[in-house]
Design a protein around this motif. Structure first.
Motif, mmCIF file in Angstrom:
data_model
loop_
_atom_site.group_PDB
_atom_site.id
_atom_site.type_symbol
_atom_site.label_atom_id
_atom_site.label_comp_id
_atom_site.label_asym_id
_atom_site.label_seq_id
_atom_site.Cartn_x
_atom_site.Cartn_y
_atom_site.Cartn_z
ATOM 1 N N TRP A 26 0.823 -1.210 0.000
ATOM 2 C CA TRP A 26 0.000 0.000 0.000
ATOM 3 C C TRP A 26 0.862 1.268 0.000
ATOM 4 O O TRP A 26 0.384 2.351 -0.337
ATOM 5 N N GLY A 27 2.117 1.136 0.363
ATOM 6 C CA GLY A 27 3.039 2.266 0.292
ATOM 7 C C GLY A 27 3.214 2.783 -1.132
ATOM 8 O O GLY A 27 3.529 3.964 -1.339
ATOM 9 N N PHE A 28 2.972 1.935 -2.115
ATOM 10 C CA PHE A 28 3.101 2.346 -3.516
ATOM 11 C C PHE A 28 2.012 3.337 -3.930
ATOM 12 O O PHE A 28 2.162 4.019 -4.942
ATOM 13 N N VAL A 29 0.923 3.395 -3.170
ATOM 14 C CA VAL A 29 -0.152 4.367 -3.446
ATOM 15 C C VAL A 29 -0.353 5.300 -2.243
ATOM 16 O O VAL A 29 -1.420 5.900 -2.080
ATOM 17 N N ASP A 30 0.679 5.421 -1.420
ATOM 18 C CA ASP A 30 0.611 6.272 -0.218
ATOM 19 C C ASP A 30 -0.592 5.941 0.653
ATOM 20 O O ASP A 30 -1.201 6.827 1.256
ATOM 21 N N ASP A 31 -0.960 4.653 0.679
ATOM 22 C CA ASP A 31 -2.024 4.130 1.530
ATOM 23 C C ASP A 31 -3.416 4.667 1.158
ATOM 24 O O ASP A 31 -4.356 4.571 1.944
#
Length: 192
Positions: free
Chosen positions: A120-125
């Motif tokens: 989810w870090g790839f979409v800033d959660d």
């Protein structure tokens, strides 16, 4: 009573419609659930998603309820047993990939505290909301799925090309690719 408008890819099959209406695109941040989708999507590579959905319960039984801790320890004998199981996709490389991916999944958990935090870090959660008007506007890959795929491969994951990864992002709600006319678009878009 008015007919619900759904994304066209699921219309006409009750199993597909139920999956679309209840699961697809709903933000999922539970590691066990994320692993289940990741595993099923790696088996889907080259096949249709409905094929996987129809075999989902067979996969659940064959792979210890998608318990990645157990899958990570599968022996050669267990792999041979899985290759004989006609209820799943009998593909040796994909079965071995499930085991490898379970092992790497746990390494990522150790590094980030959870796999969910990592991915989810790839979409800033925050789920992406592209507001696609038509099915033809929905891409098979994106620059983000390519970057995530590259990172997963670097970590040792198998069968995680950009298309598989984008399907995973859609399924787990990292991106809301319900078309805007679909009744689920606004439901999924609403704050969770």
């Amino acid at each position: 009573m008015e007919e619900k408008i759904r994304c066209g890819w699921c219309v006409g099959d009750p199993l597909y419609e139920a999956y679309h209406d209840r699961e697809w695109g709903v933000p999922l941040k539970d590691d066990a659930g994320i692993f289940e989708f990741l595993m099923l999507e790696t088996f889907q590579a080259g096949l249709s998603w409905i094929t996987i959905l129809r075999k989902r319960e067979n996969f659940r039984k064959a792979f210890d309820n998608f318990d990645y801790k157990k899958i990570a320890t599968y022996s050669e004998a267990k792999q041979a047993e899985l290759l004989e199981n006609s209820g799943i996709i009998r593909h040796g490389a994909k079965i071995r990939a499930a085991i490898t991916n379970a092992q790497v999944f746990m390494k990522v958990q150790e590094e980030f505290g959870s796999f969910s935090k990592y991915i989810w870090g790839f979409v800033d959660d925050i789920p992406l909301q592209p507001d696609r008007q038509t099915l033809t506007a929905v891409p098979a890959t994106t620059p983000l799925s390519e970057a995530l795929s590259k990172d997963l491969k670097k970590r040792g994951f198998k069968f995680v090309g950009p298309t598989v990864v984008y399907a995973h992002m859609q399924a787990t709600g990292m991106v809301n690719d319900h078309i805007t006319q679909c009744f689920r678009h606004s439901e999924v878009k609403a704050p969770q």
